[in-house]
Design a protein around this motif. Structure first.
Motif, PDB file in Angstrom:
ATOM      1  N   THR A 134      -4.772  13.070   3.919  1.00  0.00           N
ATOM      2  CA  THR A 134      -4.493  11.687   3.488  1.00  0.00           C
ATOM      3  C   THR A 134      -4.267  11.484   1.995  1.00  0.00           C
ATOM      4  O   THR A 134      -3.648  10.486   1.606  1.00  0.00           O
TER       5      THR A 134
ATOM      6  N   ARG B 123       0.808  -1.218   0.000  1.00  0.00           N
ATOM      7  CA  ARG B 123       0.000   0.000   0.000  1.00  0.00           C
ATOM      8  C   ARG B 123       0.844   1.272   0.000  1.00  0.00           C
ATOM      9  O   ARG B 123       0.577   2.203  -0.761  1.00  0.00           O
ATOM     10  N   ASP B 124       1.863   1.321   0.868  1.00  0.00           N
ATOM     11  CA  ASP B 124       2.674   2.544   0.952  1.00  0.00           C
ATOM     12  C   ASP B 124       3.395   2.834  -0.355  1.00  0.00           C
ATOM     13  O   ASP B 124       3.526   3.992  -0.764  1.00  0.00           O
ATOM     14  N   LYS B 125       3.881   1.779  -1.026  1.00  0.00           N
ATOM     15  CA  LYS B 125       4.573   1.976  -2.294  1.00  0.00           C
ATOM     16  C   LYS B 125       3.604   2.422  -3.379  1.00  0.00           C
ATOM     17  O   LYS B 125       3.887   3.341  -4.144  1.00  0.00           O
ATOM     18  N   MET B 126       2.449   1.753  -3.450  1.00  0.00           N
ATOM     19  CA  MET B 126       1.476   2.084  -4.486  1.00  0.00           C
ATOM     20  C   MET B 126       0.911   3.494  -4.290  1.00  0.00           C
ATOM     21  O   MET B 126       0.559   4.168  -5.253  1.00  0.00           O
ATOM     22  N   PHE B 127       0.824   3.932  -3.043  1.00  0.00           N
ATOM     23  CA  PHE B 127       0.275   5.261  -2.734  1.00  0.00           C
ATOM     24  C   PHE B 127       1.032   6.360  -3.474  1.00  0.00           C
ATOM     25  O   PHE B 127       0.440   7.325  -3.959  1.00  0.00           O
TER      26      PHE B 127
ATOM     27  N   ARG C  29       2.207  12.183   1.612  1.00  0.00           N
ATOM     28  CA  ARG C  29       1.064  12.409   2.495  1.00  0.00           C
ATOM     29  C   ARG C  29       1.390  13.521   3.503  1.00  0.00           C
ATOM     30  O   ARG C  29       2.380  13.451   4.235  1.00  0.00           O
TER      31      ARG C  29
END
Length: 289
Positions: free
Chosen positions: A23, A2-6, A31
């Motif tokens: 967010t 998730r953090d990478k794709m964000f 972020r």
């Protein structure tokens, strides 16, 4: 992930009505909750669900006075924003290239990272090829087909003689193209394009991956080469499992028909390419006959 794709899904600010201040990925440094607060348990009086539009009144930002360099950076970026009448949109930004549509291929390549491309892929995964032919060419390249020499190496009791010619031990190198049956088929097609075919498998593969010159001739040769590989194995299995055999001349006819059908299939998407391929295909036949 998730953090990478964000970091790859960025929100393009337009009217600011759906862009969540804390967010969403609208700020260049990521972020805002992470960058601005740095783990502190406070939101500086700004609601958790606040949007950019809700924090701006008549051109003034309703943000507390900055108390850190990071807060100054956020405020400076806010001052550069000019709202429009359009709705906010999400964009995929991968390696600096933005797109409003999702690309499975781009994301896969990004997740996989940098890899070395093997030279034989140019002969196996060809543009506009027949999928089952390309897949089988891949198996042959990796020597994963159950030829009789491989079956015997696994400890299985199997006859070692080639099912196509009956003259030598069956192996990948023999079938492609030391075997007189397969060699007759491949040379029949290669000669039509003035190609001096290589009889050794590794040399043949190298020849196909280094084809140069006219792109039409190159595509026809690769389509033909892969079709030959596929149909020779099909004939081998037919003799093994069904005790039926076809002459090399008949197999050549099957291959010719399938290549022509593939060329015709390009007509709807690229009629110019289809026409050029078909003309070159017939010219190759005229050269022989």
């Amino acid at each position: 992930m998730r953090d990478k794709m964000f970091t790859w899904i960025q929100l393009k600010i337009c009217d600011g009505r759906s862009c969540r201040f804390w967010t969403d990925n609208w700020f260049p440094m990521g972020r805002v909750a992470d960058f601005m607060l740095q783990g502190r348990n406070t939101r500086l009086g700004i609601r958790k669900d606040a949007t950019l539009a809700s924090l701006c009144r008549e051109g003034q930002w309703l943000i507390p006075q900055a108390r850190s360099e990071n807060q100054v950076a956020v405020l400076a970026f806010l001052m550069s924003i000019s709202f429009t009448e359009e709705e906010d949109t999400n964009e995929w930004v991968i390696d600096g290239k933005s797109s409003t549509t999702y690309s499975t291929g781009s994301v896969y390549k990004k997740l996989k990272g940098e890899t070395n491309t093997l030279p034989w892929t140019r002969a196996v995964w060809i543009t506009g090829g027949v999928p089952k032919h390309s897949f089988f060419a891949w198996l042959v390249t990796l020597n994963r087909c159950p030829t009789r020499d491989r079956l015997r190496s696994w400890g299985l009791q199997s006859d070692s003689v080639c099912l196509l010619c009956g003259d030598d031990e069956e192996s990948r190198s023999h079938i492609y193209f030391d075997c007189i049956y397969s060699w007759e088929i491949w040379t029949s097609l290669a000669n039509r394009f003035d190609l001096m075919a290589r009889r050794n498998w590794n040399e043949s593969l190298q020849q196909m991956q280094s084809l140069g010159g006219d792109r039409i001739r190159k595509r026809l040769l690769l389509l033909s080469w892969q079709a030959v590989i596929y149909w020779i194995w099909s004939e081998r299995n037919s003799r093994l499992h069904h005790n039926s055999s076809r002459s090399s001349a008949l197999l050549i006819t099957f291959i010719e028909r399938q290549v022509k059908d593939k060329i015709s299939s390009y007509r709807d998407g690229n009629p110019a390419l289809s026409s050029s391929l078909m003309q070159s295909w017939f010219l190759a036949f005229d050269r022989v006959y």
